[in-house]
Design an enzyme around this catalytic site. Structure first.
Site, PDB file in Angstrom:
ATOM      1  N   GLU A 136      26.053  48.908  61.397  1.00  0.00           N
ATOM      2  CA  GLU A 136      27.516  48.862  62.060  1.00  0.00           C
ATOM      3  C   GLU A 136      27.903  50.319  62.404  1.00  0.00           C
ATOM      4  OE1 GLU A 136      30.991  48.863  60.136  1.00  0.00           O
ATOM      5  OE2 GLU A 136      30.277  48.020  58.161  1.00  0.00           O
ATOM      6  N   LYS A 148      38.267  50.755  67.127  1.00  0.00           N
ATOM      7  CA  LYS A 148      37.781  49.762  66.187  1.00  0.00           C
ATOM      8  C   LYS A 148      37.429  48.465  66.975  1.00  0.00           C
ATOM      9  CE  LYS A 148      38.644  47.277  61.970  1.00  0.00           C
ATOM     10  NZ  LYS A 148      39.764  47.103  60.801  1.00  0.00           N
ATOM     11  N   VAL A 158      31.609  44.383  61.430  1.00  0.00           N
ATOM     12  CA  VAL A 158      30.468  43.516  60.834  1.00  0.00           C
ATOM     13  C   VAL A 158      30.389  42.335  61.884  1.00  0.00           C
ATOM     14  CG1 VAL A 158      29.715  42.049  59.317  1.00  0.00           C
ATOM     15  CG2 VAL A 158      30.557  44.317  58.647  1.00  0.00           C
ATOM     16  N   ASP A 174      46.003  37.497  56.496  1.00  0.00           N
ATOM     17  CA  ASP A 174      45.157  38.707  57.057  1.00  0.00           C
ATOM     18  C   ASP A 174      43.466  38.344  56.381  1.00  0.00           C
ATOM     19  OD1 ASP A 174      43.701  40.948  57.510  1.00  0.00           O
ATOM     20  OD2 ASP A 174      45.125  42.267  57.184  1.00  0.00           O
ATOM     21  N   SER A 184      39.470  38.818  57.457  1.00  0.00           N
ATOM     22  CA  SER A 184      38.699  39.431  58.643  1.00  0.00           C
ATOM     23  C   SER A 184      37.824  38.389  59.407  1.00  0.00           C
ATOM     24  CB  SER A 184      37.902  40.361  57.931  1.00  0.00           C
ATOM     25  OG  SER A 184      36.812  40.856  58.753  1.00  0.00           O
ATOM     26  N   ALA A 185      37.900  38.880  60.695  1.00  0.00           N
ATOM     27  CA  ALA A 185      37.008  38.018  61.460  1.00  0.00           C
ATOM     28  C   ALA A 185      35.584  38.071  61.056  1.00  0.00           C
ATOM     29  CB  ALA A 185      37.093  38.503  63.017  1.00  0.00           C
ATOM     30  N   ASP A 186      35.047  38.920  60.098  1.00  0.00           N
ATOM     31  CA  ASP A 186      33.758  38.860  59.764  1.00  0.00           C
ATOM     32  C   ASP A 186      33.319  37.482  59.167  1.00  0.00           C
ATOM     33  OD1 ASP A 186      33.830  41.445  60.234  1.00  0.00           O
ATOM     34  OD2 ASP A 186      33.590  42.356  58.204  1.00  0.00           O
ATOM     35  N   LYS A 190      34.880  44.983  48.807  1.00  0.00           N
ATOM     36  CA  LYS A 190      35.894  46.022  47.963  1.00  0.00           C
ATOM     37  C   LYS A 190      36.932  45.189  47.328  1.00  0.00           C
ATOM     38  CE  LYS A 190      35.639  50.596  49.717  1.00  0.00           C
ATOM     39  NZ  LYS A 190      34.911  50.551  51.151  1.00  0.00           N
TER      40      LYS A 190
END
Ligand code: PSU
Ligand code: MN
Length: 306
Positions: free
Chosen positions: A27, A89, A109, A141, A143-145, A162
């Site tokens: 990535e 991004k 990602v 919130d 992530s779309a990952d 993390k």
């Protein structure tokens, strides 16, 4: 037209795919939004070298001049790293607009997985995935990952997540989405800077050949991606209490300054880098090169199954 019509693949990656040689997607949000210049470039080059070291071919993916580029290297990789301040991004929702605007962007990602799948790359190495942020019960919130992993058949090798994220909730969402979380030589899902998070993985395998067989089977089943968690090497791991205190400070500062949405992850990554006096970077480089090497081996083992 399909997504394929928006993609340019380098000659080296195209040949490697045609010859069934191992290819590892990489990535680029880590390059544009994960580390400052010039450390971002040094890291990207070290990751490429690690993939090559085991005999596989690296395929860094980014958006450049309105094209989805696979196999960004040399001068173009340098250009991306140097222009990190102006690069966007690109997560899933940004892709179409960025293609129209014709700009430069690091792919997350989620976006990297989509592009990798479109060209037939099945293995992808990163540092850490996006996930459910702390306080997501208020902010939503996530992530779309995580949604991408549920549908796109690419195996992502990471060092866990993390603890800027809520790791427990991240694993719950992965489970809801039916994403297999495999521990490579680990019973626990690692916490990026540290080898343990206190949360177990779904299944552990100690041999890359077995992980390749799981990925092969998952792809045949048509059940979406696989998340392979590979703990940071012992020698690079950080003190859990020390890193947690920096993370808590960074999360609190983000809340106070009102940083949200796509700016939040880069903000937290940058603050941890600053608060640690740059020492978090060595850990970051250690784990991502380790992931690149394991991903290279998995990619080669997967080729051997075909
Ligand atoms: N987590 C890290 N380092 C990173 C990222 C996440 O420890 O560089 C990057 C990855 O590209 C990931 C993206 O896909 O941030 C997630 O952003 P968001 O939380 O906005 O979905
Ligand atoms: Mn987010």
């Amino acid at each position: 037209m399909t997504i394929r019509d928006f993609i340019d693949v380098s000659e080296e990656v195209r040949d490697a795919l045609a010859d069934n040689r191992g290819v590892v997607a990489l990535e680029s949000t880590i390059i544009t939004h994960g580390m400052p210049f010039p450390q971002n470039l040094d890291t990207a080059l070290a990751v490429e070298a690690e993939v090559r070291g085991v005999g596989a071919i690296p395929a860094t993916i980014a958006i450049m001049e309105g094209r989805l580029c696979v196999g960004v290297s040399g001068d173009r990789l340098e250009y991306l790293a140097e222009n990190n301040e102006t690069a966007s991004k690109a997560s899933r929702r940004d892709v179409a607009s960025l293609l129209i605007k014709g700009g430069l962007a690091g792919t997350t990602v989620a976006t990297t997985m989509q592009i990798a799948e479109a060209v037939g790359i099945e293995v992808f190495a990163t540092g850490g995935i996006g996930g459910v942020h702390r306080g997501a019960q208020e902010t939503f919130d996530i992530s779309a990952d995580l949604a991408e992993l549920s549908k796109t058949p690419v195996a992502v090798i990471c060092a866990g997540a993390k603890s800027i994220l809520d790791i427990g909730k991240t694993l719950e969402v992965l489970e809801s989405n039916g994403v297999p979380v495999i521990g490579y030589g680990s019973d626990e899902f690692p916490a990026f800077y540290t080898r343990s998070s206190g949360y177990p993985v779904d299944h552990r395998f100690d041999d890359v050949a077995d992980i390749a067989r799981v990925i092969f089977t998952q792809n045949k089943l048509g059940m979406g991606g696989v998340l392979v968690a590979n703990p940071i090497p012992e020698a690079n791991a950080m003190d859990p209490e020390q890193i947690e205190s920096w993370i808590v400070s960074a999360v609190n500062e983000a809340e106070k300054t009102g940083v949200t949405r796509k700016k939040l992850t880069p903000y937290l990554l940058n603050r941890i880098f600053e608060l640690s006096g740059g020492t978090s970077l060595a850990a970051n480089v250690g784990l991502i090169t380790n992931n690149a090497r394991v991903a290279g081996k998995i990619a080669l083992a997967l080729c051997a199954l075909k």
